[in-house]
Design a protein around this motif. Sequence first.
Motif, short mmCIF file in Angstrom:
data_model
loop_
_atom_site.label_atom_id
_atom_site.label_comp_id
_atom_site.label_asym_id
_atom_site.label_seq_id
_atom_site.Cartn_x
_atom_site.Cartn_y
_atom_site.Cartn_z
N ILE A 1 0.79 -1.27 -0.05
CA ILE A 1 0.11 -0.09 -0.14
C ILE A 1 0.82 1.23 0.02
N THR A 2 0.59 2.06 -0.92
CA THR A 2 1.19 3.28 -1.03
C THR A 2 0.31 4.54 -0.90
N ASP A 3 0.96 5.66 -0.50
CA ASP A 3 0.15 7.06 -0.33
C ASP A 3 0.15 7.53 -1.76
N ARG B 1 4.79 7.04 -1.28
CA ARG B 1 5.55 6.44 0.05
C ARG B 1 4.89 5.03 0.50
N VAL B 2 5.61 3.95 0.56
CA VAL B 2 4.93 2.84 0.91
C VAL B 2 4.65 2.99 2.36
N ILE C 1 -6.52 8.97 -0.82
CA ILE C 1 -6.39 8.05 -1.89
C ILE C 1 -4.98 7.28 -1.69
N TYR C 2 -5.19 6.08 -1.69
CA TYR C 2 -4.02 4.99 -1.68
C TYR C 2 -4.21 4.21 -2.76
N PHE C 3 -2.90 3.48 -3.14
CA PHE C 3 -2.81 2.56 -4.02
C PHE C 3 -2.45 1.23 -3.55
N MET C 4 -2.88 0.01 -3.89
CA MET C 4 -2.82 -1.29 -3.40
C MET C 4 -2.25 -1.98 -4.88
N THR C 5 -0.97 -2.48 -4.38
CA THR C 5 -0.25 -3.21 -5.53
C THR C 5 0.01 -4.56 -5.17
N VAL C 6 -0.58 -5.58 -6.12
CA VAL C 6 -0.44 -6.86 -5.70
C VAL C 6 0.61 -7.71 -6.53
N LYS C 7 1.65 -8.29 -6.19
CA LYS C 7 2.56 -8.82 -7.01
C LYS C 7 2.69 -10.35 -6.70
N LEU C 8 2.21 -10.96 -8.12
CA LEU C 8 2.21 -12.30 -8.11
C LEU C 8 3.53 -12.91 -8.49
N GLU C 9 3.43 -13.89 -8.94
CA GLU C 9 4.86 -14.58 -9.46
C GLU C 9 5.53 -13.71 -10.46
#
Length: 85
Positions: free
Chosen positions: A37-39, A43-44, A66-74
Motif C-alpha cells: 500500500i502506497t500513499d 511512499r510505502v 487516496i492510496y494505491f494497493m499493489t499486488v505482486k504475483l509470481e
Amino acid sequence: YVGIEGLEAGTMNVYPNPTEGKLYIVTNGFEDYELIITDINGRVIVEKSVNTAKAELDLSDYPKGIYFMTVKLENETQTGKIILK
C-alpha cells in the motif's frame, strides 16, 4: 469493491472501498502474493507477504485520502486505488 486491473474478473475482491480503516482482501485461486500500500506520493506505508486467500488490513492509523494497493504475483504486478475516508 475495487478491481485490480489486469487480474481476471472475480480473481480478487477488496472491500469495503471506500473504507474507514479495515480493508479485506479475498482471493480466488491464489494464496501467495506480496501486498503493498502506497500513499498518493508513492511512499510505502504497508508491505507484507500474504499466504492466505483472506487477508485483513487496518489502515485506520493513516490520514484520510487516496492510496494505491499493489499486488505482486509470481510474474505479474497490478495496482488498484483505495479510498480511506
